[in-house]
Structures are given as C-alpha cells and as structure tokens.
Enzyme design. Structure first.
Site, PDB file in Angstrom:
ATOM      1  N   CYS A   1      -5.603   1.153  -6.867  1.00 35.07           N
ATOM      2  CA  CYS A   1      -4.620   0.431  -7.673  1.00 35.07           C
ATOM      3  C   CYS A   1      -5.309  -0.858  -8.086  1.00 35.07           C
ATOM      4  O   CYS A   1      -5.416  -1.797  -7.297  1.00 35.07           O
ATOM      5  CB  CYS A   1      -3.349   0.140  -6.878  1.00 35.07           C
ATOM      6  SG  CYS A   1      -2.160  -0.840  -7.813  1.00 35.07           S
TER       7      CYS A   1
ATOM      8  N   CYS B   1      -2.923  -4.000  -8.184  1.00 34.13           N
ATOM      9  CA  CYS B   1      -2.074  -4.394  -7.063  1.00 34.13           C
ATOM     10  C   CYS B   1      -2.499  -3.618  -5.826  1.00 34.13           C
ATOM     11  O   CYS B   1      -3.641  -3.710  -5.396  1.00 34.13           O
ATOM     12  CB  CYS B   1      -0.630  -4.111  -7.491  1.00 34.13           C
ATOM     13  SG  CYS B   1       0.613  -4.505  -6.282  1.00 34.13           S
ATOM     14  N   SER B   2      -1.628  -2.824  -5.239  1.00 32.10           N
ATOM     15  CA  SER B   2      -1.956  -2.093  -4.022  1.00 32.10           C
ATOM     16  C   SER B   2      -1.135  -0.819  -3.923  1.00 32.10           C
ATOM     17  O   SER B   2      -0.857  -0.342  -2.828  1.00 32.10           O
ATOM     18  CB  SER B   2      -1.694  -2.975  -2.809  1.00 32.10           C
ATOM     19  OG  SER B   2      -0.343  -3.405  -2.844  1.00 32.10           O
ATOM     20  N   CYS B   3      -0.687  -0.286  -5.077  1.00 31.66           N
ATOM     21  CA  CYS B   3       0.172   0.901  -5.080  1.00 31.66           C
ATOM     22  C   CYS B   3      -0.577   2.069  -4.441  1.00 31.66           C
ATOM     23  O   CYS B   3      -1.760   2.274  -4.708  1.00 31.66           O
ATOM     24  CB  CYS B   3       0.621   1.231  -6.497  1.00 31.66           C
ATOM     25  SG  CYS B   3       1.605  -0.106  -7.200  1.00 31.66           S
TER      26      CYS B   3
END
Lengths: 203, 114
Positions: A108, A111-113
């Site tokens: 991601c 972000c950190s999805c």
C-alpha cells in the site's frame, strides 16, 4: 519517516501521553453517546487478536486442493471467503494467483492497507516508508532482502492496495505436495507468501 | 522530501533505503485505536470510512506525519473526522481530556503530595 517508535511518548512521570488521553476521551464520549459499549470495544480487540495468517493459509490450502473454490476465489475473493464463514468487513478482496511464470507482490504505497481480515494486522515493515517506496520500483531487490530470489524470466507484478480494495496473493503450490491434505498444505503457507515477499515453503 | 504535485504520503517509487525488519508487539493503547476505527467503519455504522481516515492522516501535514507514531496518526485523524462530522464537539472533547488527565495516577499523586 520511521515507524520505530511505536509506543507514544509518555507524559511526565510515566502518565498518559496526549494521544492516549485523546483516545480514551473519544472512546468515552462515544460510549456516553450510545454509539457502542466498552464491552463492544474489547470484543473488537479480541476479534482482531484472533485474526492471523492462519486464516489466509486455510483459504490458500482450500484453493490449492479444490479447483471450484479456487475459481470462485479468483473471481470474487470477498464472496468466496464469506462462503466459508470468514467475516470480510467493508473491504473488497481481490486474490491474485502466482505461478511459475508470474509472481505477485502486494503493497500500500499511500498508507498501510492490508488484507487484515485474512492475515491479521500488517507487519511493521509493511508500513515503512522504505517498503512502500521501493517495492513498486525495484521489487526484485526488495524481495532479495527477504531472501526471495526469482529467476529473471519470472514476471513480477506489484499490486497497490486501496482503502476499499485489498489484494492477497495466492502463492504457487510447491512441487512435491500432490499427496498432502489441506491441513498439511496450510502449514506450508506463510504470511510472507501471501504478501508475495516470500514463497510457500516446500515440504 | 515532497515533489511538486505530490504529497508527502504518496511515496511509491521514491528512492529509499533497505527495509527494516524490526517488529514490535502492539500495546493495548494501539489495539484500542484500531478497534475504535473498526467499530466506526464497519458495515453497520459506516461513520468513518478508511478513505476518510487516510485523508485525515494526510492532512496532518508532512511534519506531523513523520513525527507521530502510526496509531497516533490514526487517533488524530479519527478525532478530526468525528469533530468535522459533528459527532463530538470540541468543547466536550477538551473537557473529557482534562477530566481524564485529572484522574490519571500522576495527577492523583500530585494532589496527595499537595
């Protein structure tokens, strides 16, 4: 940017930090307003603690051993997982299949999805600026840092998750596993193989 | 580190160093923030979507984005979104935070000492 310092700084004398206080205040206000209860919050923590890559490994082992399920999984990952009783939450799952010719990796960049309903919370390195920056530009070099060396003729595809849609890798089934049952197969499926920085283990 | 037309969080393709494989155990505080967002974003409530969480994090600006820890960014964004949507008010948040600070062990020990 680094994510080394996870515990928020404590206040003077080891008390609550500003952001810890903010979390408690927001939770208490929402509980007072009747949006949910403290028990509900604790239940959500317990549910997240219970999610681990074992869930993803179960899905992969089933796909390896049941062609019809695999077809459903690749067609509509969310529906296929829900059909075997996994709560997928509000996000859509897209499963990408790796083979001897194509290797898939997920990231991601913004972000950190992460496919957290199947793999639990992401490892810290997945959230770092260095992984997010580099894996889309030089995936082979990044994979090498994880001990994964791919032959030059293997195509590498990097998939960038979004807030609403999460990828998970269906790793290639290792050779020599033809006679193994689902339970034994699932033990070969590592978290890193479902992110794509690693391969499934060989028996 | 920002390029024109590109925000600080948009880091795909930027040059960067080796990936650090260090791992920490999530502390209870971080789990509470995570659970809070899960409760607010789930299919029955849909009060804050993950896109809205991300926008709130991005709007912290480059300096705070790199200074705050991961779940500090989350709680800052969740709070900002709740204020923006009018689900909580700034005055009640301020009052509640003061109340929590006042009942923390350090505040109690200060009171006892005084």
């Amino acid at each position: 940017m680094t994510d080394h310092n996870h515990a928020p700084p404590r206040g003077p004398n080891g008390g609550l930090s500003h952001y810890q206080t903010m979390e408690l205040a927001v939770s208490e206000l929402l509980i007072e307003k009747g949006l949910f209860s403290e028990q509900k919050l604790q239940g959500e923590i317990a549910a997240m603690d219970a999610r681990s890559p074992e869930t993803g490994a179960r899905v992969v082992a089933l796909a390896w051993s049941d062609a019809a399920f695999k077809a459903r999984l690749l067609d509509d990952g969310t529906a296929a997982c829900e059909s075997i009783g996994i709560d997928m939450g509000p996000t859509r799952l897209v499963v990408v299949e790796s083979s001897a010719a194509i290797h898939n990796v997920i990231v991601c960049t913004l972000c950190s999805c992460y496919p957290r309903m199947l793999l639990g919370l992401p490892p810290d390195w997945y959230k770092t600026a260095n992984y997010r920056s580099r894996v889309v530009r030089e995936p082979r070099a990044v994979l090498r840092e994880f001990g994964t060396e791919l032959p030059d003729d293997v195509v590498v595809r990097v998939h960038d998750n979004t807030a609403d849609m999460r990828y998970m890798v269906l790793p290639a089934r290792p050779k020599g596993t033809e006679s193994m049952d689902r339970e034994a197969l699932a033990k070969l499926v590592t978290r890193d193989s479902m992110i794509g920085v690693g391969l499934a283990m060989t028996p | 580190m920002s390029e024109p037309g590109r925000m600080h969080h948009d880091m795909g393709g930027r040059p960067a160093g080796p990936v650090d494989h260090g791992q920490h155990d999530h502390v209870l505080w971080e789990k509470r923030v995570d659970a809070l967002l899960m409760l607010l974003s789930n299919n029955t409530r849909r009060i804050i979507t993950v896109d809205e969480l991300r926008r709130g994090i991005e709007e912290l600006g480059a300096e705070a984005y790199s200074r705050l820890t991961y779940y500090e960014r989350w709680v800052a964004s969740v709070t900002h979104n709740l204020l923006e949507k009018g689900i909580i008010r700034a005055d009640e948040l301020g009052r509640k935070m003061a109340e929590i600070e006042a009942r923390s062990p350090e505040a109690r020990s200060r009171k006892e000492a005084g």
